[in-house]
Scaffold this motif. Structure first.
Motif, PDB file in Angstrom:
ATOM      1  N   ASP A 233      33.410   1.442  76.447  1.00  0.00           N
ATOM      2  CA  ASP A 233      32.473   2.104  77.374  1.00  0.00           C
ATOM      3  C   ASP A 233      31.189   2.488  76.655  1.00  0.00           C
ATOM      4  OD1 ASP A 233      34.202   1.793  79.407  1.00  0.00           O
ATOM      5  OD2 ASP A 233      34.674   3.926  79.690  1.00  0.00           O
ATOM      6  N   ASN A 234      31.356   3.053  75.453  1.00  0.00           N
ATOM      7  CA  ASN A 234      30.163   3.421  74.701  1.00  0.00           C
ATOM      8  C   ASN A 234      29.453   2.186  74.170  1.00  0.00           C
ATOM      9  OD1 ASN A 234      29.550   6.324  74.621  1.00  0.00           O
ATOM     10  ND2 ASN A 234      31.724   6.426  74.105  1.00  0.00           N
ATOM     11  N   GLY A 235      30.226   1.170  73.857  1.00  0.00           N
ATOM     12  CA  GLY A 235      29.636  -0.082  73.396  1.00  0.00           C
ATOM     13  C   GLY A 235      28.596  -0.596  74.375  1.00  0.00           C
ATOM     14  N   LYS A 236      28.914  -0.540  75.658  1.00  0.00           N
ATOM     15  CA  LYS A 236      27.971  -1.026  76.682  1.00  0.00           C
ATOM     16  C   LYS A 236      26.663  -0.245  76.626  1.00  0.00           C
ATOM     17  CE  LYS A 236      31.694  -2.165  79.759  1.00  0.00           C
ATOM     18  NZ  LYS A 236      32.569  -1.416  80.665  1.00  0.00           N
ATOM     19  N   ILE A 237      26.784   1.076  76.491  1.00  0.00           N
ATOM     20  CA  ILE A 237      25.582   1.920  76.432  1.00  0.00           C
ATOM     21  C   ILE A 237      24.727   1.535  75.227  1.00  0.00           C
ATOM     22  CG2 ILE A 237      24.754   4.286  76.025  1.00  0.00           C
ATOM     23  CD1 ILE A 237      27.264   5.308  77.505  1.00  0.00           C
ATOM     24  N   PHE A 238      25.370   1.367  74.079  1.00  0.00           N
ATOM     25  CA  PHE A 238      24.599   1.149  72.847  1.00  0.00           C
ATOM     26  C   PHE A 238      24.094  -0.286  72.710  1.00  0.00           C
ATOM     27  CE2 PHE A 238      26.315   5.276  72.331  1.00  0.00           C
ATOM     28  CZ  PHE A 238      25.356   5.944  71.615  1.00  0.00           C
TER      29      PHE A 238
ATOM     30  N   PRO B  40      31.798   7.117  69.256  1.00  0.00           N
ATOM     31  CA  PRO B  40      32.003   7.017  67.803  1.00  0.00           C
ATOM     32  C   PRO B  40      30.721   6.560  67.095  1.00  0.00           C
ATOM     33  CG  PRO B  40      33.009   5.148  68.939  1.00  0.00           C
ATOM     34  CD  PRO B  40      32.473   6.027  70.019  1.00  0.00           C
ATOM     35  N   ALA B  41      30.085   7.514  66.385  1.00  0.00           N
ATOM     36  CA  ALA B  41      28.699   7.339  65.951  1.00  0.00           C
ATOM     37  C   ALA B  41      28.487   6.115  65.058  1.00  0.00           C
ATOM     38  CB  ALA B  41      28.220   8.610  65.240  1.00  0.00           C
ATOM     39  N   ASN B  42      29.358   5.908  64.072  1.00  0.00           N
ATOM     40  CA  ASN B  42      29.132   4.785  63.149  1.00  0.00           C
ATOM     41  C   ASN B  42      29.160   3.454  63.894  1.00  0.00           C
ATOM     42  OD1 ASN B  42      30.303   7.084  61.711  1.00  0.00           O
ATOM     43  ND2 ASN B  42      30.186   5.795  59.878  1.00  0.00           N
ATOM     44  N   THR B  43      30.174   3.312  64.751  1.00  0.00           N
ATOM     45  CA  THR B  43      30.334   2.038  65.457  1.00  0.00           C
ATOM     46  C   THR B  43      29.262   1.871  66.528  1.00  0.00           C
ATOM     47  OG1 THR B  43      32.643   1.902  64.867  1.00  0.00           O
ATOM     48  CG2 THR B  43      31.975   0.681  66.838  1.00  0.00           C
TER      49      THR B  43
ATOM     50  N   GLU C  23      39.631   2.172  59.375  1.00  0.00           N
ATOM     51  CA  GLU C  23      39.319   2.644  60.723  1.00  0.00           C
ATOM     52  C   GLU C  23      38.014   2.018  61.234  1.00  0.00           C
ATOM     53  OE1 GLU C  23      39.714   6.953  62.720  1.00  0.00           O
ATOM     54  OE2 GLU C  23      38.142   6.844  61.221  1.00  0.00           O
ATOM     55  N   LEU C  24      37.012   1.943  60.363  1.00  0.00           N
ATOM     56  CA  LEU C  24      35.734   1.339  60.757  1.00  0.00           C
ATOM     57  C   LEU C  24      35.889  -0.140  61.084  1.00  0.00           C
ATOM     58  CD1 LEU C  24      33.411   3.125  58.179  1.00  0.00           C
ATOM     59  CD2 LEU C  24      33.254   3.303  60.671  1.00  0.00           C
ATOM     60  N   VAL C  25      36.700  -0.827  60.292  1.00  0.00           N
ATOM     61  CA  VAL C  25      36.929  -2.263  60.531  1.00  0.00           C
ATOM     62  C   VAL C  25      37.658  -2.451  61.868  1.00  0.00           C
ATOM     63  CG1 VAL C  25      38.230  -4.267  59.692  1.00  0.00           C
ATOM     64  CG2 VAL C  25      36.848  -2.919  58.100  1.00  0.00           C
ATOM     65  N   GLU C  26      38.616  -1.564  62.165  1.00  0.00           N
ATOM     66  CA  GLU C  26      39.331  -1.652  63.444  1.00  0.00           C
ATOM     67  C   GLU C  26      38.409  -1.367  64.627  1.00  0.00           C
ATOM     68  OE1 GLU C  26      43.690  -0.415  61.586  1.00  0.00           O
ATOM     69  OE2 GLU C  26      42.618   1.024  62.862  1.00  0.00           O
ATOM     70  N   GLU C  27      37.533  -0.387  64.461  1.00  0.00           N
ATOM     71  CA  GLU C  27      36.581  -0.076  65.539  1.00  0.00           C
ATOM     72  C   GLU C  27      35.660  -1.271  65.790  1.00  0.00           C
ATOM     73  OE1 GLU C  27      34.428   3.598  65.025  1.00  0.00           O
ATOM     74  OE2 GLU C  27      36.252   4.798  64.867  1.00  0.00           O
ATOM     75  N   ARG C  28      35.228  -1.877  64.701  1.00  0.00           N
ATOM     76  CA  ARG C  28      34.350  -3.057  64.847  1.00  0.00           C
ATOM     77  C   ARG C  28      35.086  -4.190  65.540  1.00  0.00           C
ATOM     78  NH1 ARG C  28      29.980  -6.243  63.096  1.00  0.00           N
ATOM     79  NH2 ARG C  28      30.733  -8.250  62.342  1.00  0.00           N
ATOM     80  N   ALA C  29      36.355  -4.383  65.156  1.00  0.00           N
ATOM     81  CA  ALA C  29      37.142  -5.460  65.769  1.00  0.00           C
ATOM     82  C   ALA C  29      37.304  -5.234  67.282  1.00  0.00           C
ATOM     83  CB  ALA C  29      38.509  -5.549  65.095  1.00  0.00           C
ATOM     84  N   ALA C  30      37.420  -3.967  67.680  1.00  0.00           N
ATOM     85  CA  ALA C  30      37.630  -3.648  69.098  1.00  0.00           C
ATOM     86  C   ALA C  30      36.409  -3.983  69.958  1.00  0.00           C
ATOM     87  CB  ALA C  30      37.997  -2.174  69.251  1.00  0.00           C
ATOM     88  N   VAL C  31      35.229  -4.057  69.358  1.00  0.00           N
ATOM     89  CA  VAL C  31      34.014  -4.328  70.145  1.00  0.00           C
ATOM     90  C   VAL C  31      33.345  -5.654  69.779  1.00  0.00           C
ATOM     91  CG1 VAL C  31      33.554  -1.876  70.511  1.00  0.00           C
ATOM     92  CG2 VAL C  31      32.508  -3.027  68.543  1.00  0.00           C
TER      93      VAL C  31
END
Ligand code: NAI
Length: 328
Positions: A106-111, A134-137, A314-322
């Motif tokens: 959801d936040n991915g779309k905004i950013f 999630p600010a970094n991602t 955690e950062l790598v997983e967040e990146r993979a999710a988007v």
């Protein structure tokens, strides 16, 4: 200079902005000689825009000499137009029962949208600071959309964690806050972030010589800093908005102050064991206003490497999710 800086702020009617905007307008962020124009962006709902009007009325009523104008808008194309700094505070909060992956998307779309628009319409010297979680991602996502603006223009905020860590160390050592230096945050702005206490100094001495209780440093210290946001929600019933706003003032102030040494989440490029494509907190030194170099000289001990591996994961997983969103 006397030319006002244009500062775009998203989430301008939210909690953080209610502390933040007044500090920007008072000169705390860009200094007492730098006029500003605030470009305030909210979502296109009557309630949000009405609340934004109320905030703007209060800004008027402060009679800040440095505040040379305000733009109130629900159109990011208007809000980011010619912006020298874009402060991305607005984000969608995690709703009840919502999965982390859905929050990321959801936040991915905004950013994605904001990254594209900033790249198109912001000033030539545009700088972007991301606070919304999630600010970094979110920062990584916005930067991924830019064709004109290079990745170094996009930073995410880990300064609140740094300030929290500095305060805890000073308290434990029983010294003035200013005696604590070089405490840097590595990794994600989340409970996995790692405040590298080993490199910090207290009155010029290594932390471990002043705070000899290593178990406290590895245990309660890390836990207190990592879970501080939750502790404040539990105590106040509301999130830590004033200290987050203060941290953003510090983040930008340090980034426009040559010589400042501070923690910023930047594109890792593989430094300190982070995946090259994630935005991770690390120590930087400001070179010229808005530009910085990463300090790469710190040696990491095994304990530090272990902690960094966790937050990197955690950062790598967040990146993979988007990833499908940003590549698509
Ligand atoms: P809030 O919910 O009070 O305000 C957020 C505002 O953003 C709302 O007014 C909402 O309408 C607006 N908004 C949502 N989507 C938007 C969009 N696409 N464009 C423009 N505006 C939009 O939240 P608060 O307390 O101000 O926090 C904002 C964010 O900052 C949250 O994501 C929070 O998790 C994060 N945060 C980050 C910290 C950090 O250290 N990086 C520390 C504390 C909070």
């Amino acid at each position: 200079s006397n030319t006002p800086i244009r500062v775009a702020v998203t989430g301008a009617a939210g909690q953080i902005s209610y502390s933040l905007l007044f500090r920007i307008a008072s000169g705390a962020m860009f200094g007492p000689d730098q006029p500003v124009i605030l470009q305030l962006i909210e979502v296109p709902f009557e309630k949000a825009m009405k609340a934004l009007e109320g905030v703007a009325m209060e800004l008027d009523d402060c009679a800040f000499p440095l505040l040379k104008g305000m733009v109130l808008t629900d159109d990011p194309r208007v809000g980011f137009k010619d912006a020298n700094w874009s402060l991305l505070v607005g984000a969608k909060p995690r709703g009840p029962g919502m999965e982390r992956a859905d929050l990321l998307k959801d936040n991915g779309k905004i950013f994605i949208g904001q990254g594209q628009i900033i790249d198109e319409v912001a000033a030539a010297d545009a700088r972007i600071a991301v606070v919304g979680n999630p600010a970094n991602t979110n920062c990584m996502i916005a930067a991924s959309q830019a064709k004109r603006l290079t990745p170094d223009r996009f930073t995410a905020m880990v300064r609140l964690d740094q300030n929290r860590a500095q305060a805890q160390l000073a308290k434990k050592a029983g010294v003035d806050l200013t005696a604590v230096k070089d405490i840097f945050i590595y990794g994600n702005h989340s409970p996995t972030m790692f405040p590298a206490f080993k490199h910090a100094t207290i009155n010029g001495k290594p932390v471990k010589e002043v705070i000899t209780d290593i178990d406290w440093l590895k245990g309660p210290f890390l836990e207190t800093v990592g879970k501080r946001g939750a502790a404040i929600i539990a105590a106040r019933g509301l999130s830590s908005a004033a200290s987050a706003a203060n941290a953003l003032v510090d983040h930008v102030r340090s980034l426009v102050t040559p010589g400042a040494i501070h923690s910023v989440a930047v594109k890792s490029e593989g430094r300190y064991g982070f995946d090259p494509d994630v935005w991770a907190g690390m120590p930087v030194k400001t070179t010229t206003p808005g530009s910085y170099e990463v300090i790469t000289s710190y040696e990491l001990c095994d304990f530090c490497k272990e902690k960094i591996a966790l937050t990197n994961k955690e950062l790598v997983e967040e990146r993979a999710a988007v990833l499908d969103m940003i590549k698509g």
